[in-house]
Design a protein around this motif. Structure first.
Motif, PDB file in Angstrom:
ATOM      1  N   PHE A 108       0.686  -1.261  -0.116  1.00  0.00           N
ATOM      2  CA  PHE A 108      -0.172  -0.180  -0.059  1.00  0.00           C
ATOM      3  C   PHE A 108       0.828   1.282  -0.122  1.00  0.00           C
ATOM      4  N   MET A 109       1.929   1.137   0.594  1.00  0.00           N
ATOM      5  CA  MET A 109       2.647   2.522   1.083  1.00  0.00           C
ATOM      6  C   MET A 109       3.385   2.634  -0.397  1.00  0.00           C
ATOM      7  N   SER A 110       4.019   1.458  -1.250  1.00  0.00           N
ATOM      8  CA  SER A 110       4.479   1.753  -2.408  1.00  0.00           C
ATOM      9  C   SER A 110       3.433   2.181  -3.519  1.00  0.00           C
ATOM     10  N   LEU A 111       2.235   1.853  -3.212  1.00  0.00           N
ATOM     11  CA  LEU A 111       1.128   2.593  -4.230  1.00  0.00           C
ATOM     12  C   LEU A 111       1.029   3.944  -4.001  1.00  0.00           C
ATOM     13  N   ILE A 112       0.908   4.435  -2.734  1.00  0.00           N
ATOM     14  CA  ILE A 112       1.075   5.857  -2.389  1.00  0.00           C
ATOM     15  C   ILE A 112       1.961   6.585  -2.738  1.00  0.00           C
ATOM     16  N   LEU A 113       3.332   6.032  -2.641  1.00  0.00           N
ATOM     17  CA  LEU A 113       4.346   6.913  -2.890  1.00  0.00           C
ATOM     18  C   LEU A 113       4.362   6.946  -4.583  1.00  0.00           C
ATOM     19  N   ASN A 114       4.020   6.041  -5.193  1.00  0.00           N
ATOM     20  CA  ASN A 114       3.870   6.149  -6.790  1.00  0.00           C
ATOM     21  C   ASN A 114       2.866   7.113  -7.128  1.00  0.00           C
ATOM     22  N   LEU A 115       1.881   7.161  -6.419  1.00  0.00           N
ATOM     23  CA  LEU A 115       0.736   8.321  -6.577  1.00  0.00           C
ATOM     24  C   LEU A 115       0.946   9.530  -6.368  1.00  0.00           C
ATOM     25  N   MET A 116       1.854   9.989  -5.185  1.00  0.00           N
ATOM     26  CA  MET A 116       1.890  11.218  -4.779  1.00  0.00           C
ATOM     27  C   MET A 116       3.146  11.894  -5.460  1.00  0.00           C
ATOM     28  N   PHE A 117       4.038  11.219  -5.997  1.00  0.00           N
ATOM     29  CA  PHE A 117       5.054  11.692  -6.745  1.00  0.00           C
ATOM     30  C   PHE A 117       5.304  11.548  -8.338  1.00  0.00           C
ATOM     31  N   PHE A 118       4.546  10.504  -8.699  1.00  0.00           N
ATOM     32  CA  PHE A 118       4.553  10.306 -10.148  1.00  0.00           C
ATOM     33  C   PHE A 118       3.206  10.537 -10.943  1.00  0.00           C
ATOM     34  N   GLY A 119       2.136  10.479 -10.040  1.00  0.00           N
ATOM     35  CA  GLY A 119       0.781  10.813 -10.472  1.00  0.00           C
ATOM     36  C   GLY A 119       0.421  10.337 -11.784  1.00  0.00           C
TER      37      GLY A 119
END
Length: 307
Positions: free
Chosen positions: A232-243
Motif C-alpha cells: 500500500f505504501m508503495s502505491l501511495i509513493l507512486n501516486l504522490m510523486f509520479f501522478g
C-alpha cells in the motif's frame, strides 16, 4: 451486494499478491547473496508461499488465559492493513473518499496501538523493548511523514489522492521536489519497520522483537499486515510523486520498481544504530521538511498573488 463482492475480490487479490511478494523477496535476496532462493516446489518454487502458509497454519498455538488482547492484537493489525486498501479505486470509485489523505494518516496513526499491545501482552522483555522502540520511533517519524504529506497537500490544495493525478500532468513532483521524495521513501521504510530501520525486530539484540511470542496463525496475521502495508505504501509513493493513472503500464512498472527497491535495500544495508536514527529525525529530516514546507507555502502565496 455488489460493493461487498468488490471488496471481497479485492481482499483476495491483495492476499494473493502478498504471497507472491514474499516469494519475490526471497528470490531477490537469494540472488543478492549468491544463491538460488526457493526453487523446489512446483514450477521454479512458484508455490513455495502456499506451502509456508500451510506449514504455519497447521502448527499448534495457544493464547494466554489472562487476556484476550493476545489474540485480538494481530487481528487488529490485519484489519487496519485491510482497511487502508479501501482507498484503492477497485472496479468502482464508491470508496474513493474526498478526504482520503486524512483517512490514510488516521489509520497510520492508529496502527501503532496494535503493535504496542502485541509487545505489552507478550510479557517478555524483548517484546516490551521492541514496542518501546516502536513508540519512540513512530512519535519521531510520523511527525516528519505528516509534514511531508502536508507539503504536498499545499501544492494540490486538496485532501484527496485523486488530485495528485490531475496536478502532475505537466511536471511530476518527483522532479519538482526530489529531496521530499527521498525523505518520504526513508520515512516509509521507518513506518514499515524495514531494513535498515527494523529496530523493533532487531534479531541481533532482541531475538525477534515485538512478535517473539507469536507463531502459527497469529504470526501469519502479523506477517500479512506488514507486507500489505509495504504494497500500500508503495502505491501511495507512486501516486504522490509520479501522478500516473492507476491502470497504466507505467504505473505498474514504477510500482514494481519501488517494491524491488525496498527489497534491495534490505539486502545491502545493515541495521542503523538507534541513537543515529533519532539524530536523523530531530536534527536533519525535520529541519529540511520544515524549510520545504515554508518554501512551498510562500511560493504558493506568491503565485496566487500574481494570478
Amino acid at each position: 451486494m455488489w460493493i461487498f463482492i468488490d471488496l471481497l475480490v479485492m481482499m483476495i487479490m491483495v492476499l494473493i499478491s502478498v504471497a507472491f511478494l514474499t516469494l519475490l523477496e526471497r528470490k531477490i535476496l537469494g540472488y543478492i547473496q549468491d544463491r538460488k532462493g526457493p526453487n523446489k516446489i512446483m514450477l521454479l518454487g512458484l508455490f513455495q508461499p502456499f506451502s509456508d502458509a500451510l506449514k504455519l497454519l497447521s502448527k499448534e498455538w495457544y493464547f494466554f488465559n489472562y487476556s484476550n488482547l493476545y489474540i485480538l492484537s494481530p487481528m487488529l493489525m490485519f484489519l487496519m492493513s485491510l482497511i487502508m486498501w479501501i482507498l484503492y479505486p477497485w472496479i468502482n470509485l464508491i470508496y474513493y473518499l474526498n478526504y482520503s489523505i486524512l483517512f490514510m494518516l488516521l489509520i497510520l496513526g492508529l496502527s501503532v496501538y496494535p503493535v504496542l499491545f502485541v509487545g505489552w501482552i507478550s510479557n517478555c522483555n524483548y517484546a516490551i523493548m521492541g514496542s518501546m522502540r516502536l513508540v519512540s520511533t513512530m512519535i519521531s517519524f510520523e511527525i516528519n511523514l505528516f509534514f511531508l504529506v502536508f507539503s504536498l497537500m499545499i501544492l494540490i490544495e486538496s485532501f484527496s489522492f485523486l488530485e495528485f493525478i490531475n496536478y502532475q500532468y505537466m511536471i511530476k513532483f518527483v522532479i519538482l521536489v526530489f529531496p521530499l521524495y527521498l525523505m518520504f521513501f526513508m520515512s516509509m521504510l521507518i513506518e514499515l519497520n524495514r531494513t535498515p530501520f527494523d529496530l523493533i525486530e532487531g534479531e541481533s539484540e532482541l531475538v525477534s522483537g515485538f512478535n517473539i511470542e507469536y507463531y502459527s496463525g497469529m504470526f501469519v496475521l502479523i506477517f500479512l499486515s506488514e507486507y500489505m502495508n509495504i504494497m500500500f505504501m508503495s502505491l501511495i509513493l507512486n501516486l504522490m510523486f509520479f501522478g500516473l493513472n492507476y491502470w497504466s503500464m507505467m504505473f505498474i512498472f514504477i510500482y514494481l520498481y519501488h517494491i524491488c527497491l525496498i527489497i534491495w535495500v534490505r539486502g545491502i544495508l545493515p541495521r542503523i544504530r538507534y541513537d543515529k536514527l533519532m539524530y536523523i529525525c530531530w536534527t536533519e529530516m525535520l529541519m529540511i521538511v520544515m524549510i520545504y514546507l515554508m518554501y512551498l507555502y510562500y511560493m504558493k502565496e506568491i503565485m496566487n498573488l500574481i494570478s
